[in-house]
Design an enzyme around this catalytic site. Structure first.
Site, PDB file in Angstrom:
ATOM      1  N   GLY A  80       0.761  -5.118   0.904  1.00 30.44           N
ATOM      2  CA  GLY A  80      -0.429  -5.241   0.052  1.00 30.44           C
ATOM      3  C   GLY A  80      -0.120  -5.869  -1.300  1.00 30.44           C
ATOM      4  N   GLU A 114      -0.204  -9.472  -0.636  1.00 27.92           N
ATOM      5  CA  GLU A 114      -1.611  -9.842  -0.426  1.00 27.92           C
ATOM      6  C   GLU A 114      -2.380  -9.880  -1.745  1.00 27.92           C
ATOM      7  OE1 GLU A 114      -1.980  -6.722   2.568  1.00 27.92           O
ATOM      8  OE2 GLU A 114      -2.797  -8.219   3.933  1.00 27.92           O
ATOM      9  N   ALA A 162       0.856  -1.189   0.000  1.00 29.64           N
ATOM     10  CA  ALA A 162       0.000   0.000   0.000  1.00 29.64           C
ATOM     11  C   ALA A 162       0.891   1.239   0.000  1.00 29.64           C
ATOM     12  CB  ALA A 162      -0.894  -0.024   1.235  1.00 29.64           C
TER      13      ALA A 162
HETATM   14  N1  DAK Z   1       4.606   3.218  -0.625  1.00 26.99           N
HETATM   15  C1  DAK Z   1       5.023   4.375  -1.162  1.00 26.99           C
HETATM   16  N2  DAK Z   1       6.211   4.532  -1.767  1.00 26.99           N
HETATM   17  C2  DAK Z   1       7.027   3.473  -1.821  1.00 26.99           C
HETATM   18  C3  DAK Z   1       6.673   2.218  -1.272  1.00 26.99           C
HETATM   19  C4  DAK Z   1       5.378   2.104  -0.650  1.00 26.99           C
HETATM   20  N3  DAK Z   1       4.895   0.953  -0.138  1.00 26.99           N
HETATM   21  N4  DAK Z   1       7.692   1.357  -1.474  1.00 26.99           N
HETATM   22  C5  DAK Z   1       8.643   2.042  -2.129  1.00 26.99           C
HETATM   23  N5  DAK Z   1       8.248   3.311  -2.348  1.00 26.99           N
HETATM   24  C6  DAK Z   1       8.992   4.372  -3.025  1.00 26.99           C
HETATM   25  C7  DAK Z   1      10.148   4.890  -2.176  1.00 26.99           C
HETATM   26  O1  DAK Z   1       9.699   5.845  -1.241  1.00 26.99           O
HETATM   27  C8  DAK Z   1      11.044   5.481  -3.238  1.00 26.99           C
HETATM   28  O2  DAK Z   1      10.510   6.729  -3.627  1.00 26.99           O
HETATM   29  P1  DAK Z   1      11.514   8.010  -3.839  1.00 26.99           P
HETATM   30  O3  DAK Z   1      12.255   8.161  -2.555  1.00 26.99           O
HETATM   31  O4  DAK Z   1      12.395   7.583  -4.996  1.00 26.99           O
HETATM   32  O5  DAK Z   1      10.587   9.140  -4.175  1.00 26.99           O
HETATM   33  C9  DAK Z   1      10.843   4.548  -4.427  1.00 26.99           C
HETATM   34  O6  DAK Z   1       9.627   3.850  -4.189  1.00 26.99           O
HETATM   35  C10 DAK Z   1      11.960   3.522  -4.557  1.00 26.99           C
HETATM   36  O7  DAK Z   1      12.093   2.888  -3.295  1.00 26.99           O
HETATM   37  P2  DAK Z   1      13.518   2.812  -2.510  1.00 26.99           P
HETATM   38  O8  DAK Z   1      14.398   3.931  -2.908  1.00 26.99           O
HETATM   39  O9  DAK Z   1      13.204   2.635  -1.079  1.00 26.99           O
HETATM   40  O10 DAK Z   1      14.094   1.471  -3.138  1.00 26.99           O
HETATM   41  P3  DAK Z   1      15.031   0.388  -2.436  1.00 26.99           P
HETATM   42  O11 DAK Z   1      15.380  -0.598  -3.517  1.00 26.99           O
HETATM   43  O12 DAK Z   1      16.130   1.054  -1.677  1.00 26.99           O
HETATM   44  O13 DAK Z   1      14.076  -0.330  -1.364  1.00 26.99           O
HETATM   45  C11 DAK Z   1      12.092  -1.420  -0.598  1.00 26.99           C
HETATM   46  C12 DAK Z   1      12.991  -1.066  -1.817  1.00 26.99           C
HETATM   47  C13 DAK Z   1      10.826  -2.099  -1.150  1.00 26.99           C
HETATM   48  C14 DAK Z   1      12.810  -2.401   0.331  1.00 26.99           C
HETATM   49  C15 DAK Z   1      11.717  -0.123   0.191  1.00 26.99           C
HETATM   50  O14 DAK Z   1      11.226   0.834  -0.751  1.00 26.99           O
HETATM   51  C16 DAK Z   1      10.646  -0.375   1.195  1.00 26.99           C
HETATM   52  O15 DAK Z   1      10.889  -0.862   2.304  1.00 26.99           O
HETATM   53  N6  DAK Z   1       9.387  -0.010   0.843  1.00 26.99           N
HETATM   54  C17 DAK Z   1       8.247  -0.177   1.730  1.00 26.99           C
HETATM   55  C18 DAK Z   1       7.780  -1.608   1.693  1.00 26.99           C
HETATM   56  C19 DAK Z   1       6.653  -1.821   2.693  1.00 26.99           C
HETATM   57  O16 DAK Z   1       6.782  -1.497   3.886  1.00 26.99           O
HETATM   58  N7  DAK Z   1       5.573  -2.305   2.182  1.00 26.99           N
HETATM   59  C20 DAK Z   1       4.380  -2.512   3.009  1.00 26.99           C
HETATM   60  C21 DAK Z   1       3.563  -1.270   2.897  1.00 26.99           C
HETATM   61  S1  DAK Z   1       2.322  -1.271   4.127  1.00 26.99           S
HETATM   62  C22 DAK Z   1      -4.630  -1.591   6.292  1.00 26.99           C
HETATM   63  C23 DAK Z   1      -4.654  -2.603   5.350  1.00 26.99           C
HETATM   64  C24 DAK Z   1      -3.525  -2.911   4.619  1.00 26.99           C
HETATM   65  C25 DAK Z   1      -2.365  -2.262   4.826  1.00 26.99           C
HETATM   66  C26 DAK Z   1      -2.351  -1.257   5.755  1.00 26.99           C
HETATM   67  C27 DAK Z   1      -3.465  -0.919   6.500  1.00 26.99           C
HETATM   68  N8  DAK Z   1      -5.855  -1.248   7.035  1.00 26.99           N
HETATM   69  C28 DAK Z   1      -7.061  -1.982   6.812  1.00 26.99           C
HETATM   70  C29 DAK Z   1      -5.854  -0.074   7.903  1.00 26.99           C
HETATM   71  C30 DAK Z   1      -1.235  -2.593   4.030  1.00 26.99           C
HETATM   72  C31 DAK Z   1      -0.105  -2.007   4.289  1.00 26.99           C
HETATM   73  C32 DAK Z   1       1.067  -2.125   3.455  1.00 26.99           C
HETATM   74  O17 DAK Z   1       1.108  -2.700   2.380  1.00 26.99           O
END
Ligand code: DAK
Length: 258
Positions: free
Chosen positions: A109, A112, A65
Site C-alpha cells: 500500500g 500504491e 497496509a
Molecule cells: N504492517 C504492520 N507492521 C509492519 C509492517 C506492515 N506492513 N511492516 C513492518 N512492520 C513492523 C514490523 O512488524 C516491526 O514491528 P516490531 O516487530 O518491531 O513490533 C517493525 O515494523 C520493523 O519491521 P522489521 O523488524 O520487520 O524491519 P526489517 O528491516 O527487518 O524488515 C520489511 C523491513 C519492510 C522488509 C519487513 O518489515 C516487511 O516485510 N514488512 C511487511 C511488508 C509488506 O508485506 N508490505 C505489504 C503489506 S500488505 C486489500 C487492499 C490492499 C492491501 C490488502 C488488501 N483489500 C482490498 C482487501 C494491501 C496490502 C499491503 O500493503
C-alpha cells in the site's frame, strides 16, 4: 502534533504531510489513512497552498497496509466496511499536484500510495515493491492497475508475482519514478520542486493535471478533445493573460492563481 500519525506543515505555497509511525515503518492503518485524507482535503481547499508533498521517514515512506490489523479481518469485515475505498481514495479527488518524496521502503500500500501521487521523487536508497503475494494477498489499492500503466505489463507482472523489489535506479529506468536524487538532499530537492511548481498558476496546474489523468481514462481522440477544450478555457482566465503579457514585457508573471 509530534505524537500524531501524520504531521502537517507548510512552507510558503507548499503543504507538507509527513507519515509518522516510524516504529512500524509507517504501516498504513485507518487512523493514518483518515488523517492523510483529511490533511489532503484541507490543503486542497486552501487557496494559499499550490502543491502538496507527502513524505515518510528516512527508513520508510510506508511499508504497506498494517498487517497486524488486517490479520484479524474476515471477508465480511472488509466488504461491509468498504476497506480501501472508504479512506484510501481521497488522494484521487485532490485537484492540486501531489508529490511523493520517497526515502527507504515503499511497499504494498505504500508503493500504491506513491503511485497515486502525480510526481515521485525518490532518494537513491529507495525501494519499491508489491510483496502482497507473500502474504497470500494481492495489491488492492490500484497496484495491479496503476503499475502496468506506469511500467508496462512485463515489469509489473514480475514485481507482483515474484514480490521483487526495485531499487530507485531501476524504478527510474522503468518509469515508475519521476526523478532520483541523493538521499541526503531528497527533502530539499522535493520541496524545491514543489515550490517551483507551486509558483505557477494554480488553476492552470489543476487543468493540466486533469488533462494528463484523462490520458489514462479515455480513448486518444476524447483525451485530445478534452485537452483542446481545457486549453481554450485558459483564455478565459486572468492567469493565462498575465502569463503571456509578462512574457511579452520580459518580466516575471504575477499570478492570481485563477
Ligand atoms: N504492517 C504492520 N507492521 C509492519 C509492517 C506492515 N506492513 N511492516 C513492518 N512492520 C513492523 C514490523 O512488524 C516491526 O514491528 P516490531 O516487530 O518491531 O513490533 C517493525 O515494523 C520493523 O519491521 P522489521 O523488524 O520487520 O524491519 P526489517 O528491516 O527487518 O524488515 C520489511 C523491513 C519492510 C522488509 C519487513 O518489515 C516487511 O516485510 N514488512 C511487511 C511488508 C509488506 O508485506 N508490505 C505489504 C503489506 S500488505 C486489500 C487492499 C490492499 C492491501 C490488502 C488488501 N483489500 C482490498 C482487501 C494491501 C496490502 C499491503 O500493503
Amino acid at each position: 502534533m509530534q505524537d500524531h500519525v501524520i504531521i502537517t506543515a507548510r512552507e510558503n505555497r507548499v503543504g507538507i504531510i509527513t507519515l509518522n509511525r516510524p516504529k512500524v515503518l509507517n504501516a498504513l492503518n485507518d487512523e493514518v489513512m483518515n488523517a492523510l485524507g483529511a490533511a489532503l482535503t484541507a490543503f486542497d481547499a486552501d487557496d494559499s497552498i499550490g502543491v502538496i508533498v507527502i513524505e515518510g521517514s528516512s527508513r520508510a515512506f510506508a511499508a504497506g497496509a498494517d498487517i497486524a490489523v488486517m490479520a484479524n479481518w474476515s471477508y465480511s469485515d472488509v466488504y461491509s466496511s468498504n476497506f480501501i475505498t472508504r479512506n484510501w481514495e481521497t488522494i484521487r479527488q485532490v485537484r492540486k499536484p501531489v508529490i511523493a518524496s520517497v526515502a527507504g521502503l515503499a511497499l504494498g500500500g505504500g508503493c500504491e500510495l506513491a503511485l497515486s501521487c502525480d510526481i515521485i521523487v525518490a532518494g537513491r536508497g529507495a525501494k519499491f515493491g508489491l510483496p502482497e503475494i507473500k502474504l497470500g494477498l494481492l495489491p488492492g489499492a490500484g497496484g495491479t492497475q496503476r503499475l502496468p500503466r506506469a511500467i508496462g505489463k512485463a515489469k509489473a507482472m514480475d514485481m507482483c508475482l515474484s514480490a521483487r523489489m526495485l531499487d530507485a535506479e531501476e524504478a527510474d529506468r522503468y518509469g515508475l519514478v519521476s526523478r532520483v536524487v541523493d538521499d541526503a538532499s531528497l527533502r530539499e530537492e522535493a520541496l524545491a520542486l514543489a515550490a517551483s511548481v507551486a509558483s505557477f498558476s494554480a488553476s492552470a496546474l489543476m487543468a493540466l493535471k486533469e488533462c494528463v489523468n484523462r490520458a489514462f481514462e479515455s480513448p486518444l481522440a476524447e483525451g485530445i478533445l478534452f485537452e483542446r477544450r481545457e486549453l481554450h478555457a485558459r483564455f478565459a482566465t486572468p492567469d493565462a493573460h498575465e502569463g503571456m503579457r509578462a512574457f511579452m514585457e520580459k518580466r516575471r508573471p504575477v499570478f492570481e492563481h485563477r
